[in-house]
Design an enzyme around this catalytic site. Structure first.
Site, short mmCIF file in Angstrom:
data_model
loop_
_atom_site.label_atom_id
_atom_site.label_comp_id
_atom_site.label_asym_id
_atom_site.label_seq_id
_atom_site.Cartn_x
_atom_site.Cartn_y
_atom_site.Cartn_z
N LYS A 33 0.85 -1.21 0.00
CA LYS A 33 0.00 0.00 0.00
C LYS A 33 0.88 1.25 0.00
O LYS A 33 2.09 1.16 0.26
CB LYS A 33 -0.91 -0.02 1.23
CG LYS A 33 -0.19 0.04 2.56
CD LYS A 33 -1.14 -0.27 3.72
CE LYS A 33 -0.41 -0.24 5.06
NZ LYS A 33 -1.26 -0.73 6.16
N ARG A 129 -10.58 0.13 15.85
CA ARG A 129 -10.54 1.02 14.70
C ARG A 129 -11.47 0.47 13.62
O ARG A 129 -12.37 1.13 13.18
CB ARG A 129 -9.08 1.09 14.22
CG ARG A 129 -8.71 2.28 13.43
CD ARG A 129 -7.25 2.22 13.03
NE ARG A 129 -6.90 0.99 12.33
CZ ARG A 129 -5.79 0.81 11.62
NH1 ARG A 129 -4.90 1.77 11.52
NH2 ARG A 129 -5.55 -0.34 11.02
N TYR A 250 18.43 29.26 7.65
CA TYR A 250 17.20 29.89 8.16
C TYR A 250 17.19 29.93 9.69
O TYR A 250 17.51 28.93 10.35
CB TYR A 250 15.97 29.12 7.70
CG TYR A 250 15.60 29.37 6.25
CD1 TYR A 250 15.20 30.63 5.81
CD2 TYR A 250 15.64 28.33 5.34
CE1 TYR A 250 14.85 30.83 4.48
CE2 TYR A 250 15.29 28.53 4.01
CZ TYR A 250 14.90 29.79 3.59
OH TYR A 250 14.56 30.00 2.28
N MET A 298 13.96 23.71 1.99
CA MET A 298 13.11 22.99 1.04
C MET A 298 13.93 22.11 0.07
O MET A 298 13.58 20.97 -0.19
CB MET A 298 12.23 23.96 0.26
CG MET A 298 11.21 23.27 -0.62
SD MET A 298 10.22 24.38 -1.62
CE MET A 298 9.17 25.16 -0.40
C1 LIG Z 1 -0.48 -1.78 6.77
C2 LIG Z 1 -1.02 -3.04 7.28
C3 LIG Z 1 -0.18 -4.13 7.54
C4 LIG Z 1 1.33 -4.04 7.44
O1 LIG Z 1 1.82 -3.47 8.64
P1 LIG Z 1 3.38 -3.34 8.93
O2 LIG Z 1 3.46 -2.79 10.30
O3 LIG Z 1 3.93 -2.38 7.92
O4 LIG Z 1 3.96 -4.69 8.77
C5 LIG Z 1 -0.75 -5.32 7.93
N1 LIG Z 1 -2.11 -5.43 8.09
C6 LIG Z 1 -2.94 -4.40 7.88
C7 LIG Z 1 -4.39 -4.57 8.08
C8 LIG Z 1 -2.42 -3.16 7.48
O5 LIG Z 1 -3.26 -2.14 7.29
#
Ligand SMILES: *Cc1c(COP(=O)(O)O)cnc(C)c1O
Length: 354
Positions: A33, A129, A250, A298
């Site tokens: 993701k 959640r 800065y 930046m």
């Molecule tokens: C993002 C996610 C993972 C992976 O988590 P990591 O801590 O990066 O290994 C696993 N399960 C779900 C449901 C997630 O949203």
């Protein structure tokens, strides 16, 4: 060309996937993701292609990008669909999907499916959640199978504190999960990276490793086996001497206490390097330990070359990678490696080990 770049080592990615899979001792969906945590989802998925059991993403857009990129392996939508109109795409592209709340379940029941879906029923065991109460697992399982819309059903949960080996929260969540799913004939998925690394007694059929694939250990203690996948690096593009008492950058956040040789580096917060890090934050200059001085701006940041006689114009500066652990930068920035990796932008992504 501006020398800021993020080099992605696909051999290291494969190495880390193998570790995740071996530790989990089951199948593992590689979590890609958020553009594979900033590493480029299609390139990473292709690199893992032959050996990954499948992939997991946050939303259908990410899944379709993988399918467009030629990925034919299973892809799980970790949050399922956001609206009913996505179900036709899920079906057409053979995606797997999480169902974590009642409206999603009703959308599925109302959909005129041409073939049964692969559904992952998410149970809330303490994260609070997403997910259903574990006590409902049996009833929801039966209801989903009775709908005729589900071919295969996997039971899953997600841990809130698996990166805390001293807390019993994970064991408690796992116990709630086990109690909820007892007697249901289905496969399980419970482990994120931290659980794979820190909780050997907690396993399911399917692991869901994310951050560990990219070589960042989510635990305070470094496991040592993982190889960093991304090297964020640039070069010294100018050198200047400043006298004792002179300010730098800065806000004059750094004032030289002694004559100081300053290297100007083409890397800034517009590349995703965090602005908040203080003077003293580690870098490596031509492989030697160095430090940032003054504010990150930046497009540029400044490093202390005073003790590095051989360093100068063109010197390679590593911001994180094999020499500078990303966890050290995350600590300096008051965040986690995940956020730093996801934020990388503008710096060119280059791949090794394809
Ligand atoms: C993002 C996610 C993972 C992976 O988590 P990591 O801590 O990066 O290994 C696993 N399960 C779900 C449901 C997630 O949203």
């Amino acid at each position: 060309m501006r020398p800021a770049r993020a080099i992605v080592d696909l051999d290291a990615l494969r190495h880390n996937y193998r570790i995740a899979k071996a530790l989990h001792a089951g199948r593992a969906l590689a979590v890609v993701k958020a553009n594979a945590y900033g590493h480029g989802a299609v390139r990473c998925a292709k690199a893992l292609g032959a050996e990954a059991d499948g992939f997991a993403v946050a939303a259908i857009e990410e899944a379709l990008a993988l399918r467009d990129g030629g990925i034919t392996a299973p892809i799980l939508l970790l949050e399922g669909v956001f609206e009913a109109s996505e179900l036709a795409e899920v079906e057409a592209h053979d995606l797997w999907m999480v169902v974590h709340h009642l409206e999603q379940l009703q959308m599925l029941e109302a959909y005129a499916a041409k073939k049964p879906f692969n559904v992952w029923l998410k149970l809330n065991t303490g994260m609070n959640r997403a997910g259903f109460a574990p006590e409902l697992a049996r009833e929801l399982h039966d209801r989903l199978l009775a709908s005729g819309k589900v071919g295969k059903l996997t039971l899953m949960t997600h841990f809130a504190r698996a990166d805390e080996p001293d807390s019993d929260a994970t064991a408690q969540q796992f116990a709630r999960f086990r109690a909820g799913v007892a007697g249901i004939a289905a496969e399980h998925s419970v482990c994120n990276s931290a659980a794979i690394l820190a909780w050997p007694a907690v396993r399911g059929h399917w692991g869901r490793p994310g951050i560990m694939l990219y070589g960042a250990d989510p635990m305070p203690l470094d496991g040592g086996q993982l190889r960093p996948v991304m090297t964020l690096e640039s070069r010294v593009i100018a050198v200047r001497e400043i006298a004792a008492g002179e300010p730098l950058g800065y806000g004059a956040r750094f004032v030289a206490e002694r004559p100081t040789r300053v290297g100007l580096v083409a890397m800034g917060y517009a590349d995703g390097y965090p602005r908040v890090v203080p003077t003293g934050t580690p870098v490596a200059v031509d492989g030697k330990p160095g430090r940032i001085i003054g504010r990150v701006s930046m497009d540029m940041l400044t490093v202390d070359l005073s003790g590095l006689a051989d360093a100068g114009l063109g010197s390679r500066v590593e911001l994180w990678g094999a020499q500078v652990p990303i966890n050290a930068i995350a600590a300096a920035a008051g965040t986690i490696s995940y956020e730093l990796l996801c934020n990388v932008k503008r710096a060119r992504l280059e791949y090794r080990g394809e």
